[in-house]
Design an enzyme around this catalytic site. Structure first.
Site, PDB file in Angstrom:
ATOM      1  N   ASP A   1       0.812  -1.217   0.000  1.00 49.63           N
ATOM      2  CA  ASP A   1       0.000   0.000   0.000  1.00 49.63           C
ATOM      3  C   ASP A   1       0.845   1.266   0.000  1.00 49.63           C
ATOM      4  O   ASP A   1       0.691   2.137  -0.861  1.00 49.63           O
ATOM      5  CB  ASP A   1      -0.928   0.015   1.221  1.00 49.63           C
ATOM      6  CG  ASP A   1      -1.960  -1.107   1.178  1.00 49.63           C
ATOM      7  OD1 ASP A   1      -2.223  -1.610   0.078  1.00 49.63           O
ATOM      8  OD2 ASP A   1      -2.486  -1.462   2.244  1.00 49.63           O
TER       9      ASP A   1
ATOM     10  N   ARG B   1      -1.123   1.448  16.649  1.00 49.33           N
ATOM     11  CA  ARG B   1      -1.493   2.565  15.779  1.00 49.33           C
ATOM     12  C   ARG B   1      -1.425   3.933  16.452  1.00 49.33           C
ATOM     13  O   ARG B   1      -0.882   4.873  15.873  1.00 49.33           O
ATOM     14  CB  ARG B   1      -2.880   2.321  15.168  1.00 49.33           C
ATOM     15  CG  ARG B   1      -2.911   1.124  14.216  1.00 49.33           C
ATOM     16  CD  ARG B   1      -1.865   1.281  13.117  1.00 49.33           C
ATOM     17  NE  ARG B   1      -1.868   0.175  12.169  1.00 49.33           N
ATOM     18  CZ  ARG B   1      -0.866  -0.652  11.990  1.00 49.33           C
ATOM     19  NH1 ARG B   1       0.231  -0.549  12.729  1.00 49.33           N
ATOM     20  NH2 ARG B   1      -0.925  -1.608  11.094  1.00 49.33           N
TER      21      ARG B   1
ATOM     22  N   ASP C   1      -7.858   0.510  11.033  1.00 44.58           N
ATOM     23  CA  ASP C   1      -6.672   1.335  11.216  1.00 44.58           C
ATOM     24  C   ASP C   1      -6.855   2.771  10.743  1.00 44.58           C
ATOM     25  O   ASP C   1      -6.256   3.692  11.288  1.00 44.58           O
ATOM     26  CB  ASP C   1      -5.470   0.702  10.510  1.00 44.58           C
ATOM     27  CG  ASP C   1      -4.872  -0.448  11.296  1.00 44.58           C
ATOM     28  OD1 ASP C   1      -5.201  -0.569  12.486  1.00 44.58           O
ATOM     29  OD2 ASP C   1      -4.089  -1.216  10.727  1.00 44.58           O
TER      30      ASP C   1
ATOM     31  N   SER D   1      -2.199 -10.236   3.822  1.00 36.37           N
ATOM     32  CA  SER D   1      -2.078  -8.940   4.481  1.00 36.37           C
ATOM     33  C   SER D   1      -1.601  -9.200   5.903  1.00 36.37           C
ATOM     34  O   SER D   1      -2.273  -9.891   6.676  1.00 36.37           O
ATOM     35  CB  SER D   1      -3.436  -8.226   4.500  1.00 36.37           C
ATOM     36  OG  SER D   1      -3.345  -7.008   5.198  1.00 36.37           O
TER      37      SER D   1
END
Length: 404
Positions: free
Chosen positions: A16, A96, A125, A177
């Protein structure tokens, strides 16, 4: 878009964020892109990132060493709270806000106009990054390419990367992922998207932090963890800082098939999602800490803490770390942990954690009171207690039977 001159990008070097650099420059008037990676324990994934980031168009790369900050200020407060979200030990959720805070710090230092992240519009996220940014730097613009570009799938991402000469370490067949840090590793996508498919735990390369229980040794491993005020401080009598304790327990837990979790969880955005998690050291710490609290917390505090742990877990999962309620709950948790000091010994065996012993100088357990033998406990005292405790039940029954 023309107002955006400088963007700080949360950069992992994965699929990404690798293609986001050229995409930003194409779609935001050739803006300056500053790549920022947060090391929260995935050090091996950070190798070669600077060369890759600059080659794909970034002006520079920051690599923030956040491991100890992550462990001490996010993982341990969450563990002390006993916070678990649908059996998930919040490995991505706790990382995060730690990373996002680092992004904000650098964005302010660099005078950036915006922060960009590579989270999809389907995941949790995006919320965790953006709520942290809103809490710490509400003036910064947030760019989320997955909510803007025309790319619809990971296959199209790979095509875009190939067309823009972006080097990738993955291929179309092994494109799980994943999210890795010192606390856990998550696996999503491909065959795991169908819950009827069994995870290939014994397939070489699938598990990275350990092995399956069936491949674990036939001999158990004993480990003793020492806590001070709810914080782990030593393993087998050897004092260590928090991050080293997790590394050691990851090693021991991984060798014994500890900490595998396969769940379909309820995402914040409303959908259910299947994930497979590896959390060997964290699973051991949660178990040991929970056992120690059975000795050290009184009944009412323990029960109320269990209730609030659900709220704490939801706040963390939902990206609401930097909120008054989370801070208030942490203050409550810290108060409960003042006496959570002691040692817990566990026997690790083929995916199981078997309690071997627990001791604490703050233990509320009294063998003299609890013994089946002669003790200072006056059993006749229970008669009056039962009469008073049962009085409402007795009176209601008398009313129903016309005895009042």
């Amino acid at each position: 878009m023309s107002e955006i001159k400088k963007v700080v990008l949360a950069y992992s070097g994965g699929l990404d964020t690798s293609i986001i650099i050229p995409w930003l420059k194409e779609n935001y008037n050739n803006c300056e892109v500053i790549a920022v990676s947060g090391n929260v324990g995935q050090a091996d994934e950070l190798e070669g990132l600077e060369e890759k980031a600059i080659k794909t168009g970034a002006s520079k790369l920051y690599v923030m060493d956040l491991v100890d900050d992550y462990v001490d200020n996010y993982i341990f407060p969450t563990m002390k709270a006993g916070a678990v979200y649908e059996n998930y030990l919040l490995g991505t959720s706790t990382a995060r806000p730690c990373i996002a805070k680092g992004l904000v710090d650098i964005a302010l230092k660099e005078g950036a106009d915006a922060i960009c992240h590579g989270c999809t519009g389907k995941g949790n996220d995006q919320v965790r990054f953006e709520l942290t940014i809103k809490a710490l730097a509400p003036q910064l613009k947030i760019i989320a390419p997955w909510r803007e570009w025309s790319i619809k799938s990971r296959e199209e991402e790979i095509e875009y990367a190939e067309a823009h000469n972006v080097p990738l370490k993955i291929n179309r067949e092994t494109n799980y992922s994943k999210d890795k840090n010192i606390w856990h590793l998550s696996h999503e996508g491909l065959d795991l998207e169908d819950p009827k498919n069994e995870p290939q735990y014994n397939k070489p390369g699938f598990l990275e932090m350990g092995i399956s229980p069936e491949m674990a040794p036939d001999k158990p491993t004993y480990v003793e963890i020492e806590f001070e005020k709810g914080i782990p401080v030593a393993i087998d009598g050897v004092k260590m800082k928090g991050s080293d304790i997790i590394r050691k327990l990851n090693e021991l837990g991984g060798q014994n098939g500890i900490g595998l979790l396969d769940i379909v969880e309820n995402r914040l955005v409303g959908m259910k999602c299947r994930g497979v998690y590896e959390t060997p050291g964290g699973t051991i710490l949660y178990k040991a800490h929970e056992v120690l609290e059975t000795l050290c917390l009184d009944k009412m505090t323990a029960h109320k803490k269990q209730e609030l742990s659900i709220t704490f877990a939801e706040l963390v999962y939902n990206g609401q770390w930097f909120t008054p309620l989370r801070e208030a709950l942490s203050a409550f948790v810290d108060k409960t942990q003042e006496t959570v000091t002691g040692k817990v010994k566990l026997k690790l065996y083929k995916g199981n954690m078997i309690l071997a012993s627990v001791e604490s100088p703050c233990s509320l357990y009294s063998e003299n009171i609890a013994t089946f033998g002669e003790s200072d406990y006056n059993q006749k005292d229970s008669e009056g207690f039962i009469n008073l405790f049962g009085l409402p039940i007795k009176v209601r029954a008398m009313m129903q039977q016309g005895l009042l």
